[in-house]
Design an enzyme around this catalytic site. Structure first.
Site, PDB file in Angstrom:
ATOM      1  N   LEU A  54       0.949  -1.126   0.031  1.00 15.98           N
ATOM      2  CA  LEU A  54       0.097  -0.142  -0.084  1.00 15.98           C
ATOM      3  C   LEU A  54       0.698   1.156   0.052  1.00 15.98           C
ATOM      4  CD1 LEU A  54      -3.315   0.520  -0.008  1.00 15.98           C
ATOM      5  CD2 LEU A  54      -2.965   0.934   2.493  1.00 15.98           C
ATOM      6  N   ASP A  55       0.692   2.007  -1.117  1.00 21.25           N
ATOM      7  CA  ASP A  55       1.807   3.031  -1.111  1.00 21.25           C
ATOM      8  C   ASP A  55       1.613   4.102   0.320  1.00 21.25           C
ATOM      9  OD1 ASP A  55       3.496   4.687  -3.054  1.00 21.25           O
ATOM     10  OD2 ASP A  55       1.968   6.085  -2.752  1.00 21.25           O
ATOM     11  N   SER A  56       2.662   4.636   0.365  1.00 22.83           N
ATOM     12  CA  SER A  56       2.698   5.575   1.406  1.00 22.83           C
ATOM     13  C   SER A  56       1.593   6.729   1.336  1.00 22.83           C
ATOM     14  CB  SER A  56       4.063   6.271   1.739  1.00 22.83           C
ATOM     15  OG  SER A  56       4.424   7.290   0.713  1.00 22.83           O
ATOM     16  N   THR A  58      -1.230   6.732   0.029  1.00 24.96           N
ATOM     17  CA  THR A  58      -2.525   5.974  -0.211  1.00 24.96           C
ATOM     18  C   THR A  58      -3.019   5.425   1.474  1.00 24.96           C
ATOM     19  OG1 THR A  58      -2.364   5.074  -2.507  1.00 24.96           O
ATOM     20  CG2 THR A  58      -4.084   4.021  -1.100  1.00 24.96           C
TER      21      THR A  58
END
Length: 237
Positions: A54-56, A58
């Site tokens: 999970l991208d930072s 997001t």
């Protein structure tokens, strides 16, 4: 920084990750920088294993586990596409409903591309008074997104490829629109949120579904600019 736990048992924990918080440490971060696995480890007193990305930038639902054995099982579930992931995003324009299936690059500054598939459904579209360059009364839409593959920045790439840039995307998005919105609303974030995860428990086999409430900023921005609304489905923030 407080981390909201959605669910916890002896094998795993599901949390609502705040926006702009990395999941794990990387070489570019200061030694004292906060990251999710450390914060959850401190909160639970357990060693934490990360089993999906999970991208930072997001926010939203992410599952973390407490042992290498369970980490192996959960990783396989993601690889075998046995986990149903749902996101919400605010995007430019009205993409309607459908599937994006163009190839996407696999990492930053790479030219190598792999197949990817992203289903989407437009829930609410508002006409705004935002006009710049050749664009007038730019539309903004709240979309439900169901990625069927898990490539790097897949959702962000797919919407940008189709000129439906995700609001606040500083890597793939519409930088002029981002600046206008942040100046008007003082909200600076990527408008991409992991809303839910569905999977069978890796130990008990129980069917599980977890949700993280849509961030208030999504509704604030849509309501702030709305001069008329074409609403398919209303979602409260």
């Amino acid at each position: 920084m407080e981390i909201k736990a959605i669910y916890q048992d002896e094998h795993l924990i599901v949390v609502d990750k705040p926006v702009d918080l990395p999941v794990h440490k990387n070489d570019f971060m200061p030694n004292d920088a906060a990251y999710l696995t450390k914060l959850v480890g401190d909160m639970t007193g357990k060693w934490i294993y990360n089993v999906h990305r999970l991208d930072s930038k997001t926010s939203g639902v992410i599952v973390l586990v407490f042992s290498s054995e369970v980490a192996h099982e959960m990783t396989l579930k993601f690889e075998r596409k046995e986990v149903v992931k749902t996101y919400h995003a605010v995007v430019q324009g009205n993409p309607g409903n459908g599937i994006f299936d163009k190839k996407v690059v696999v990492k930053k500054k790479s030219k190598f591309k792999k197949p990817a598939s992203t289903r989407y459904e437009t829930l609410r579209t508002v006409s705004t008074n935002l006009s710049y360059k050749e664009k007038e009364q730019v539309e903004l839409s709240l979309v439900k997104v169901m990625p069927e593959t898990g490539r790097w920045h897949q959702i962000r790439q797919h919407f940008a490829q189709n000129h439906n840039d995700i609001l606040g995307d500083s890597h793939h998005g519409d930088f002029t629109l981002n600046k206008l919105v942040s100046a008007d609303t003082d909200i600076r974030r990527l408008f991409l949120h992991a809303s839910s995860l569905e999977f069978q428990h890796p130990v008990s086999g129980e069917a599980l579904r977890f949700e993280a409430e849509l961030p208030q900023e999504f509704k604030v921005v849509l309501d702030h600019y709305c001069i008329s609304t074409d609403t398919t489905t209303e979602i409260s923030g």
